[in-house]
Design an enzyme around this catalytic site. Structure first.
Site, PDB file in Angstrom:
ATOM      1  N   SER A 171      46.807  25.264 -19.373  1.00  0.00           N
ATOM      2  CA  SER A 171      48.036  25.187 -20.161  1.00  0.00           C
ATOM      3  C   SER A 171      48.522  26.565 -20.635  1.00  0.00           C
ATOM      4  O   SER A 171      48.806  27.454 -19.837  1.00  0.00           O
ATOM      5  CB  SER A 171      47.804  24.257 -21.349  1.00  0.00           C
ATOM      6  OG  SER A 171      49.005  23.921 -21.984  1.00  0.00           O
TER       7      SER A 171
ATOM      8  N   ASP B 149      49.810  13.593 -16.021  1.00  0.00           N
ATOM      9  CA  ASP B 149      50.561  14.742 -16.528  1.00  0.00           C
ATOM     10  C   ASP B 149      51.824  14.880 -15.678  1.00  0.00           C
ATOM     11  O   ASP B 149      51.794  15.438 -14.571  1.00  0.00           O
ATOM     12  CB  ASP B 149      49.711  16.002 -16.444  1.00  0.00           C
ATOM     13  CG  ASP B 149      50.403  17.217 -17.050  1.00  0.00           C
ATOM     14  OD1 ASP B 149      51.532  17.072 -17.561  1.00  0.00           O
ATOM     15  OD2 ASP B 149      49.794  18.311 -16.996  1.00  0.00           O
TER      16      ASP B 149
ATOM     17  N   HIS C 260      47.484  15.624 -19.578  1.00  0.00           N
ATOM     18  CA  HIS C 260      47.625  17.081 -19.496  1.00  0.00           C
ATOM     19  C   HIS C 260      46.277  17.773 -19.732  1.00  0.00           C
ATOM     20  O   HIS C 260      45.893  18.666 -18.980  1.00  0.00           O
ATOM     21  CB  HIS C 260      48.667  17.552 -20.502  1.00  0.00           C
ATOM     22  CG  HIS C 260      48.897  19.026 -20.485  1.00  0.00           C
ATOM     23  ND1 HIS C 260      49.333  19.695 -19.354  1.00  0.00           N
ATOM     24  CD2 HIS C 260      48.746  19.985 -21.447  1.00  0.00           C
ATOM     25  CE1 HIS C 260      49.453  20.984 -19.625  1.00  0.00           C
ATOM     26  NE2 HIS C 260      49.091  21.181 -20.894  1.00  0.00           N
TER      27      HIS C 260
END
Length: 367
Positions: free
Chosen positions: A267, A318, A345
């Site tokens: 991320s 995700d 995610h």
């Protein structure tokens, strides 16, 4: 006292009274001393020669005397009990009264009773042994099957259990907080592994998830850092630019003594990892992007120049960053993709076992 003498002569029984002769004044009284038998105490007749009393009351006395004589014989014989002629067990007097010999409840059982108790005990032991054998028959195959089905997992768990993360602060500017688990059984040529983190997480995430211990248990040095402004690392203005973020990772590798590590970048940490990959890709043994941000900032041509082995990893739930990252990172020539079903995610949190399996599968071939 003439009257006394007269009475003595008139009553012949007075002389037969044994106490009369024993009284001192009786000898001095005229007439009494002349009474036959006075002054002498007749000897008591033997018990056997005593006349037996007659009548109901006397019969009771005779019975009492007989009981006393019998009790005396029993005491003289050491209070020995006698059994009846019929063979029934009787109690001696001390047994009845709780003296000397044991009460019937405390006497040892007969041979027949002992054999019965022994037989019952043997039967109970046989039943208990049969029950234990049946339980082993049911449980042992399942336990052996579980050990055969996952032999490596238990070994990894034992190695990981012996590894404890240690924390520290890397010196320099900016200072960087890190957690590290040294390799349990370091294999030759195995690279170090450096974990970055997402915006909502820190280096503690990888420790709590067991990832650091698991990777170290496989023979890799595992290190996780807090990026500037997160966790225990102070903010730093130098990381506001891409060049500053590349310099930051250079600083981390130098301070921690890591050479050609595998870089794990989920991320938000893509802002640090992607610029470093494009500039210092030859200093990495591998790259594992997990739906990183910033992939659209670089062209397909820039990605194609990277020769670093790459594992593109994401969860199929995700629907935001993962498709965009896959679209751009697929231009890397040395990449392959692993999708974790049912994960979002932060797929490493949703499916940690699947994530660890995919990560270790990627690390093992690397040198």
């Amino acid at each position: 006292m003439p009257a006394v003498g007269t009475v003595a002569r008139a009553a012949p029984w007075v002389g037969a009274m044994p106490w009369v002769g024993a009284v001192p004044w009786a000898r001095a009284v005229p007439g009494i001393g002349a009474v036959p038998g006075a002054g002498t105490v007749p000897r008591a007749a033997p018990r056997s020669s005593r006349p037996e009393p007659a009548g109901p009351r006397d019969a009771a006395r005779r019975s009492l005397w007989a009981q006393r004589r019998r009790a005396g014989r029993l005491r003289g014989a050491g209070w020995a009990g006698a059994e009846r002629s019929s063979g029934a067990r009787t109690l001696s007097l001390p047994q009845r009264w709780g003296w000397g010999a044991a009460a019937p409840c405390c006497r040892p059982p007969s041979s027949a009773g002992a054999e019965m108790l022994l037989a019952r005990g043997r039967l109970g032991l046989l039943l208990l042994g049969a029950l234990l054998a049946f339980l082993l028959y049911l449980l042992l195959p399942a336990a052996l099957h579980g050990q055969r089905s996952r032999p490596d997992e238990g070994k990894r768990g034992r190695r990981a259990a012996n590894n404890t993360a240690r924390a520290g602060m890397a010196a320099g500017e900016p200072p960087v907080f890190y957690r590290e688990v040294l390799a349990g059984t370091a294999g030759p040529g195995r690279p170090d592994v450096l974990f970055l983190h997402g915006q909502a997480f820190t280096s503690k995430t990888w420790e709590a998830l067991g990832t650091l211990a698991l990777v170290a248990g496989e023979g890799y040095r595992a290190v996780a850092v807090d990026l500037p402004g997160y966790g225990d690392s102070p903010p730093a203005e130098t990381v506001l630019t891409a060049q500053g973020r590349v310099a930051f990772l250079d600083h981390v590798l130098q301070q921690l003594g890591m050479q050609r590590p595998v870089l794990i970048s989920p991320s938000m940490s893509g802002r640090f990892a992607l610029p470093f990959l494009l500039v210092r890709g030859d200093q990495l043994s591998g790259f594992v992007p997990i739906a990183p941000v910033g992939t659209k900032d670089y062209t397909a041509e820039q990605y194609r120049r990277i020769q670093t082995p790459t594992l593109i990893l994401y969860g199929d739930r995700d629907t935001g960053l993962a498709p965009q990252a896959l679209q751009n990172l697929q231009h890397l020539p040395e990449h392959h993709v692993v999708v974790l079903p049912g994960a979002g995610h932060a797929c490493y949190l949703d499916k940690p076992e699947d994530f660890h399996r995919a990560l270790l599968g990627f690390l093992h071939p690397l040198k």
